[in-house]
Design an enzyme around this catalytic site. Structure first.
Site, PDB file in Angstrom:
ATOM      1  CB  CYS A   1      46.813  34.034  45.200  1.00  0.00           C
ATOM      2  SG  CYS A   1      47.840  35.025  44.129  1.00  0.00           S
ATOM      3  CG  ASP A   2      42.812  33.260  45.260  1.00  0.00           C
ATOM      4  OD1 ASP A   2      43.373  33.516  46.346  1.00  0.00           O
ATOM      5  OD2 ASP A   2      42.351  34.127  44.505  1.00  0.00           O
TER       6      ASP A   2
ATOM      7  CB  CYS B   1      46.204  35.155  41.542  1.00  0.00           C
ATOM      8  SG  CYS B   1      47.766  34.529  42.136  1.00  0.00           S
TER       9      CYS B   1
END
Ligand code: FAD
Length: 310
Positions: A139-140, A136
């Protein structure tokens, strides 16, 4: 199964858009409903921007799902967070087994388990998950500011992830086994122009290397590429493990076959959202919500006919 606990009318597996909408509709039918999920909100919480949810011109996935969850909680849907290991039983009496050993019972089940990220299946992938291997970018990406990263895949979502990463990472390699990206042409053009993006076609990752964290990837031409992060973007597959355990009929690709009432082949088991063959296979938020509502309505109608097992 009489351990003193009261059985639920409906057990919903999944707290994405399909599961939460099903829970809302169950409560409107005054059914006692429990929602099981690993985490609140489902897969859309990975998206920074949703622009096609009616009534919201632009909203983050997290904010949207917080609103939907608050709606379900406000109607007194019950939530249990954790991994559902298996479901057994038949219409009127299902037992939902959680990984910690707890068991909850319900007269009917709605499977809204969404999809799982497809894995590369190469050595190092499992070992470095969360230590450089990510599924993701939204997200990261933050953790790879100024660093070198590889995006594996060539779909539109792989291209979108590469684009997002190119804004913060020092260098982005797109590693794709075919000879042309399958992404929106506008996006491909932007990536080809970006100075810190390099697309390598006909390239396969055969191993992810590292010590405490990822240090590189081994490619199928036996060379090594030094990177700090690997973003695996090779698609999704239906999260059908629980459905298989129940003997629910799946299509060739593993999606749960549903009729127009979101009923599966097993009485008392309904399905909604990305995991199904429903709503023309659109697999969007609005169709997940629609199927959740339809599944709850069918369950409500069918429950009237069922002798209860608990
Ligand atoms: C990056 C990204 C961006 C997107 N952008 C958009 C967009 O802008 N607009 C749009 O309409 N759609 C978008 N989509 C698609 C949309 O997110 C999905 O169609 C929708 O969220 C599907 O909802 P769902 O409820 O079916 O599944 P999910 O949201 O995947 O929910 C599945 C739920 O099941 C739970 N679960 C599964 N198995 C178990 C188990 N064994 N035990 C416990 N819990 C379990 C999970 O924890 C999760 O809560 C996007 C998707 C992605 C990945």
């Amino acid at each position: 199964m009489s351990d003193g606990k009261e059985a639920f009318d409906a057990a919903v597996i999944g707290s994405g858009m399909a599961g939460l909408t099903a829970a809302i509709y169950c409560r409107r039918y005054m059914l006692k409903v429990v929602v099981f999920a690993r985490e609140p909100g489902g897969v859309i919480t990975e998206s920074a921007l949703v622009e096609n949810w009616p009534g919201e011109k632009a909203i983050s996935g997290v904010e949207l799902m917080e609103k939907v969850r608050a709606h379900a909680e406000g109607l007194e849907a019950h939530f249990i967070f954790g991994e559902v290991e298996s479901i057994a039983g038949r219409a009127g009496g299902f037992a939902v087994h959680l990984s910690g050993g707890a068991v909850e019972t319900a007269s009917a089940v709605i499977l809204a388990s969404g999809s799982d990220r497809r894995k590369l299946g190469v050595p190092g992938e499992k070992e470095f998950a969360g230590r450089g291997v990510s599924y993701c970018a939204t997200c990261d990406a933050f953790f790879f500011r100024g660093k070198k990263v590889a995006v594996v895949g060539g779909s539109d979502s792989a291209a979108a992830s590469a684009e997002l990463l190119s804004r913060t990472a020092g260098k982005v390699y797109i590693l794709y086994r075919r000879d042309r990206l399958r992404a929106e042409p506008v996006r491909v053009e932007r990536l080809e122009r970006a100075e810190n993006v390099e697309i390598r076609y006909r390239t396969k990752v055969v191993e992810i290397l590292g010590g405490d964290a990822v240090t590189g990837v081994k490619l199928d031409d036996s060379t090594t590429l030094a990177v700090d992060g690997v973003f695996v973007e090779i698609g999704f597959e239906p999260a059908n493990r629980l459905a298989r355990g129940l003997g629910v009929k799946l299509d060739e690709a593993g999606f749960i076959e549903v009729d127009e009432g979101c009923r599966t082949s097993v009485p008392g088991v309904y399905a909604a959202g990305d995991v199904t063959t429903g709503t023309n296979r659109m697999r969007q938020l609005v169709t997940a919500a629609a199927e959740g509502a339809i599944a709850a309505e069918s369950l409500f109608e069918d429950l009237k006919q069922l002798p209860l097992q608990f």
